[in-house]
Design a protein around this motif. Structure first.
Motif, PDB file in Angstrom:
ATOM      1  N   ARG A 222      -3.671   2.676  -6.667  1.00 14.83           N
ATOM      2  CA  ARG A 222      -2.210   2.905  -6.594  1.00 14.83           C
ATOM      3  C   ARG A 222      -2.157   4.393  -6.118  1.00 14.83           C
ATOM      4  O   ARG A 222      -2.281   5.355  -6.512  1.00 14.83           O
ATOM      5  N   GLN A 223      -1.098   4.493  -4.865  1.00 14.80           N
ATOM      6  CA  GLN A 223      -1.058   5.484  -4.283  1.00 14.80           C
ATOM      7  C   GLN A 223       0.465   6.115  -4.260  1.00 14.80           C
ATOM      8  O   GLN A 223       0.587   7.313  -3.946  1.00 14.80           O
ATOM      9  N   TRP A 224       1.311   5.308  -4.427  1.00 12.38           N
ATOM     10  CA  TRP A 224       2.748   5.721  -4.664  1.00 12.38           C
ATOM     11  C   TRP A 224       3.487   4.948  -5.822  1.00 12.38           C
ATOM     12  O   TRP A 224       2.829   4.089  -6.145  1.00 12.38           O
ATOM     13  N   ASN A 225       4.457   5.426  -6.277  1.00 16.22           N
ATOM     14  CA  ASN A 225       5.386   4.863  -7.190  1.00 16.22           C
ATOM     15  C   ASN A 225       6.708   5.058  -7.158  1.00 16.22           C
ATOM     16  O   ASN A 225       7.262   5.727  -6.302  1.00 16.22           O
ATOM     17  N   SER A 226       7.752   4.175  -7.756  1.00  9.71           N
ATOM     18  CA  SER A 226       8.928   4.279  -7.788  1.00  9.71           C
ATOM     19  C   SER A 226       9.796   5.469  -8.343  1.00  9.71           C
ATOM     20  O   SER A 226      10.921   5.631  -7.632  1.00  9.71           O
ATOM     21  N   TYR A 227       9.044   6.321  -8.809  1.00  6.87           N
ATOM     22  CA  TYR A 227       9.649   7.496  -9.510  1.00  6.87           C
ATOM     23  C   TYR A 227       9.466   8.937  -8.542  1.00  6.87           C
ATOM     24  O   TYR A 227      10.018  10.203  -8.850  1.00  6.87           O
ATOM     25  N   ASN A 228       8.480   8.696  -7.629  1.00  9.12           N
ATOM     26  CA  ASN A 228       7.944  10.002  -6.863  1.00  9.12           C
ATOM     27  C   ASN A 228       8.610   9.714  -5.565  1.00  9.12           C
ATOM     28  O   ASN A 228       7.877   9.227  -4.696  1.00  9.12           O
ATOM     29  N   PRO A 229       9.924  10.685  -4.995  1.00 12.90           N
ATOM     30  CA  PRO A 229      10.348  10.326  -3.682  1.00 12.90           C
ATOM     31  C   PRO A 229       9.415  11.085  -2.718  1.00 12.90           C
ATOM     32  O   PRO A 229       9.436  10.609  -1.564  1.00 12.90           O
ATOM     33  N   PHE A 230       8.907  11.961  -3.214  1.00 10.65           N
ATOM     34  CA  PHE A 230       7.768  12.692  -2.112  1.00 10.65           C
ATOM     35  C   PHE A 230       6.908  11.556  -1.540  1.00 10.65           C
ATOM     36  O   PHE A 230       6.449  11.476  -0.286  1.00 10.65           O
ATOM     37  N   LEU A 231       6.280  10.901  -2.564  1.00  6.85           N
ATOM     38  CA  LEU A 231       5.192   9.902  -2.024  1.00  6.85           C
ATOM     39  C   LEU A 231       5.809   8.798  -1.337  1.00  6.85           C
ATOM     40  O   LEU A 231       5.006   8.296  -0.322  1.00  6.85           O
ATOM     41  N   LEU A 232       6.963   8.153  -1.662  1.00 11.07           N
ATOM     42  CA  LEU A 232       7.616   7.337  -1.151  1.00 11.07           C
ATOM     43  C   LEU A 232       7.850   7.635   0.440  1.00 11.07           C
ATOM     44  O   LEU A 232       7.614   6.869   1.382  1.00 11.07           O
ATOM     45  N   TYR A 233       8.272   8.807   0.412  1.00 17.20           N
ATOM     46  CA  TYR A 233       8.649   9.181   1.757  1.00 17.20           C
ATOM     47  C   TYR A 233       7.396   9.451   2.627  1.00 17.20           C
ATOM     48  O   TYR A 233       7.279   8.825   3.775  1.00 17.20           O
ATOM     49  N   GLU A 234       6.238  10.042   2.066  1.00 18.94           N
ATOM     50  CA  GLU A 234       5.124  10.064   2.914  1.00 18.94           C
ATOM     51  C   GLU A 234       4.607   8.643   3.337  1.00 18.94           C
ATOM     52  O   GLU A 234       4.338   8.558   4.701  1.00 18.94           O
ATOM     53  N   TYR A 235       4.623   7.628   2.537  1.00 21.21           N
ATOM     54  CA  TYR A 235       4.080   6.523   2.716  1.00 21.21           C
ATOM     55  C   TYR A 235       4.801   5.476   3.612  1.00 21.21           C
ATOM     56  O   TYR A 235       4.558   4.675   4.461  1.00 21.21           O
ATOM     57  N   LYS A 236       6.022   5.520   3.062  1.00 19.03           N
ATOM     58  CA  LYS A 236       7.150   4.469   3.781  1.00 19.03           C
ATOM     59  C   LYS A 236       7.771   4.971   4.993  1.00 19.03           C
ATOM     60  O   LYS A 236       8.041   4.151   5.526  1.00 19.03           O
ATOM     61  N   ARG A 240       3.465   5.399   7.958  1.00 21.05           N
ATOM     62  CA  ARG A 240       3.552   3.786   7.852  1.00 21.05           C
ATOM     63  C   ARG A 240       2.327   3.288   8.250  1.00 21.05           C
ATOM     64  O   ARG A 240       1.813   2.072   7.596  1.00 21.05           O
ATOM     65  N   THR A 241       1.518   3.565   9.217  1.00 23.73           N
ATOM     66  CA  THR A 241       0.390   2.877   9.505  1.00 23.73           C
ATOM     67  C   THR A 241      -0.769   3.052   8.517  1.00 23.73           C
ATOM     68  O   THR A 241      -1.108   1.825   8.269  1.00 23.73           O
ATOM     69  N   LEU A 242      -0.851   3.984   7.661  1.00 27.17           N
ATOM     70  CA  LEU A 242      -1.860   4.015   6.651  1.00 27.17           C
ATOM     71  C   LEU A 242      -1.235   3.270   5.447  1.00 27.17           C
ATOM     72  O   LEU A 242      -2.012   2.401   4.908  1.00 27.17           O
ATOM     73  N   GLN A 243       0.095   3.281   5.249  1.00 23.49           N
ATOM     74  CA  GLN A 243       0.939   2.494   4.303  1.00 23.49           C
ATOM     75  C   GLN A 243       0.403   1.105   4.473  1.00 23.49           C
ATOM     76  O   GLN A 243       0.474   0.205   3.362  1.00 23.49           O
ATOM     77  N   SER A 244       0.341   0.487   5.732  1.00 25.06           N
ATOM     78  CA  SER A 244       0.364  -0.971   5.893  1.00 25.06           C
ATOM     79  C   SER A 244      -0.811  -1.366   5.301  1.00 25.06           C
ATOM     80  O   SER A 244      -1.036  -2.734   5.365  1.00 25.06           O
ATOM     81  N   THR A 245      -1.911  -0.402   5.373  1.00 26.48           N
ATOM     82  CA  THR A 245      -3.238  -0.992   4.940  1.00 26.48           C
ATOM     83  C   THR A 245      -3.387  -1.060   3.310  1.00 26.48           C
ATOM     84  O   THR A 245      -4.407  -1.539   3.027  1.00 26.48           O
ATOM     85  N   VAL A 246      -2.566  -0.522   2.686  1.00 31.58           N
ATOM     86  CA  VAL A 246      -2.771  -0.122   1.215  1.00 31.58           C
ATOM     87  C   VAL A 246      -2.356  -1.377   0.368  1.00 31.58           C
ATOM     88  O   VAL A 246      -1.038  -1.700   0.507  1.00 31.58           O
ATOM     89  N   VAL A 247      -3.127  -1.872  -0.454  1.00 33.32           N
ATOM     90  CA  VAL A 247      -2.522  -2.658  -1.562  1.00 33.32           C
ATOM     91  C   VAL A 247      -2.623  -1.866  -2.788  1.00 33.32           C
ATOM     92  O   VAL A 247      -3.443  -1.393  -3.202  1.00 33.32           O
ATOM     93  N   ASN A 248      -0.887  -1.621  -3.047  1.00 38.90           N
ATOM     94  CA  ASN A 248      -0.553  -0.485  -3.788  1.00 38.90           C
ATOM     95  C   ASN A 248      -0.820  -0.701  -5.691  1.00 38.90           C
ATOM     96  O   ASN A 248       0.424  -0.532  -6.012  1.00 38.90           O
ATOM     97  N   ARG A 249      -1.744  -0.880  -5.813  1.00 45.16           N
ATOM     98  CA  ARG A 249      -2.114  -1.289  -7.327  1.00 45.16           C
ATOM     99  C   ARG A 249      -3.576  -0.930  -7.773  1.00 45.16           C
ATOM    100  O   ARG A 249      -4.428  -1.205  -6.841  1.00 45.16           O
ATOM    101  N   ASP A 250      -3.785  -0.648  -8.688  1.00 44.38           N
ATOM    102  CA  ASP A 250      -5.122  -0.323  -9.366  1.00 44.38           C
ATOM    103  C   ASP A 250      -5.852  -1.731  -9.945  1.00 44.38           C
ATOM    104  O   ASP A 250      -4.954  -2.960 -10.104  1.00 44.38           O
TER     105      ASP A 250
END
Length: 364
Positions: A222-236, A240-250
Motif C-alpha cells: 500500500r503506497q497511497w490512500n484516499s485521504y492523502n492528496p500528496f500521495l495521490l498527486y505523486e502516484y496518479k 504514473r509510470t511507477l504507479q502503473s506497476t503497483v498493486v496498491n494493497r498490503d
C-alpha cells in the motif's frame, strides 16, 4: 521448558513466527501485540500530517541517533492512553505469569519504567530490534534495563555502547514454515518487489523501469490512500509510470511467498536505516527459493558467500547489467536459489535466533 512473554508490533506476523519457533523448541509463549493507530477519521487526518512530514524527512531521520523519534512519536502521541494501557497489561502479565524471559521486539512503545519493573519481577528482559535501535527514544532510554540487547544493524553497536548499552548484533530471520518453494508455481513476471516505496526505492525502481521498459515488473504494497492528496498527486499525476506497476494493497506472508516463487528476479532495496545490515526480505526470498538481486551490505558479506549463495548489486548501473544478464541465464538463477535456500535453512531461521538468545541467557 521456559515460559516466555513475547511482545512486539503486529507486523507481517513476525510475533507469531517467533512464538512458533519458541514453541517448536519446547517453550511456552504468551504473545501480546503492541497497539496500532485506529482507523477512524480523526486518526486518518492526523496520519495525513504524519505521512507528509515523514515522506519529506525519512531519508535524513534514519541517519543519526534518536533523530527520527520526533517524527515516529508524532504518530503515536494521539494514542498515548492506549500505549499506557498496553504497558500496564504487559507488566500485569509478567507479574501474574512469572515468565523466565520477556522478549521485547522493537520496543518503541515500551516505557523504560516498564522494562525496569519487569526485570525487578524476576524475568530476564531481552530486546531484539529489527529496526535501527538508535532511532527510538524509548528504546535508548530503556536500554540499560535490558538483560540482553540485540539489534539487526551493526552500525548501531558503537552509539549504543557509548550510551552504556551492551548491544550485540543479531541478524533478522525468516520463518521456514511460511517461506518455502512451491512445487506447482508458474512463472508470471520478470521482476517483483513487495514492500513500502521509500524515496530511495522509488529512485532505484524508476531507473529500472526506464532501462527495462519491455520487462514485466510488479510492486505490491500500500503506497497511497484516499485521504492523502500528496500521495495521490505523486502516484496518479507525477509518477504514473511507477504507479502503473503497483498493486496498491498490503498482502499476507503466504501471498508474498507465492509472488517470490512466481518471479524470475526478486528485487531487494534496503531502507536508509540499513547502513550495514540486511532486512528480513533478504532471508524470506531465499527461503522461498527465489532468486534475488539485493543491495550489497557488509552484513550480507559476513553471513553469506556472495556470488554463490546470494547475488548482490552495488549501484543502479550494476543492477541494470545484472537484470539483463540473469534474465537470460535461467540455470544460474536456479543454482543461486538452491544454494541460498540451503544457507538460510541452515543458519537463519527464527529457531536459530531464538536459540542464540537462549544460549546467551544460559539455556534457562
Amino acid at each position: 521448558m521456559a515460559r516466555f512473554v513475547l511482545t512486539g508490533p503486529d507486523f507481517h506476523s513476525y510475533n507469531e513466527m517467533m512464538a512458533g519457533a519458541l514453541r517448536r523448541l519446547g517453550h511456552h509463549v504468551d504473545v501480546l501485540n503492541m497497539p496500532e493507530p485506529d482507523e477512524g477519521i480523526p486518526t486518518k487526518l492526523r496520519l495525513l500530517y504524519y505521512d507528509r512530514i515523514a515522506s519529506d524527512a525519512v531519508e535524513y531521520e534514519f541517519l543519526s541517533p534518536a533523530s527520527e523519534a520526533p517524527v515516529e512519536e508524532m504518530r503515536y502521541q494521539f494514542m498515548s492512553d492506549r500505549i499506557h494501557e498496553y504497558n500496564r497489561e504487559l507488566l500485569k502479565r509478567v507479574r501474574s505469569q512469572r515468565p523466565e524471559v520477556v522478549l521485547v521486539v522493537k520496543g518503541h512503545l515500551v516505557h523504560p519504567e516498564t522494562v525496569k519493573a519487569m526485570s525487578e519481577a524476576g524475568a530476564a528482559v531481552v530486546m531484539w530490534c529489527y529496526d535501527s535501535a538508535v532511532r527510538f527514544r524509548k528504546v535508548l532510554a530503556a536500554g540499560e534495563h535490558y538483560d540482553q540487547f540485540y539489534t539487526f544493524e551493526p552500525s548501531d553497536i558503537e552509539p549504543l555502547r557509548e550510551r552504556g548499552i551492551d548491544a550485540k548484533f543479531l541478524p533478522d530471520a525468516y520463518d521456514e514454515q511460511t517461506y518455502q518453494p512451491l512445487d506447482e508455481s508458474e512463472t508470471k513476471r520478470d521482476m517483483c518487489f513487495v514492500g513500502r516505496l521509500w524515496p530511495k526505492r522509488k529512485r532505484v525502481f524508476n531507473d529500472v523501469l526506464e532501462r527495462h521498459p519491455e520487462k514485466s515488473f510488479t510492486i505490491w504494497g500500500r503506497q497511497w490512500n484516499s485521504y492523502n492528496p500528496f500521495l495521490l498527486y505523486e502516484y496518479k499525476i507525477q509518477n504514473r509510470t511507477l504507479q502503473s506497476t503497483v498493486v496498491n494493497r498490503d498482502i499476507p506472508p503466504q501471498r508474498v511467498n507465492e509472488i517470490y516463487n512466481e518471479s524470475r528476479i526478486c528485487l531487494n532495496v534496503h531502507q536508509q536505516q540499513s547502513r550495514k545490515g540486511f532486512n528480513n526480505r533478504t532471508l524470506e526470498i531465499l527461503g522461498a527459493s527465489g532468486f534475488q538481486l539485493v543491495e550489497r551490505k557488509p552484513a550480507i558479506e559476513r553471513e553469506f558467500e556472495v556470488g554463490e549463495e546470494i547475488a548482490c548489486y552495488t549501484d543502479t548501473d550494476d543492477l541494470a547489467e545484472k537484470i539483463d544478464y540473469y534474465l537470460e541465464h535461467d540455470e544460474e538463477r536456479r543454482r543461486f536459489a538452491e544454494r541460498g535456500r540451503a544457507a538460510v535453512l541452515e543458519r537463519h531461521t527464527f529457531e536459530d535466533r531464538m536459540q542464540t538468545i537462549l544460549d546467551d541467557l544460559g539455556n534457562i
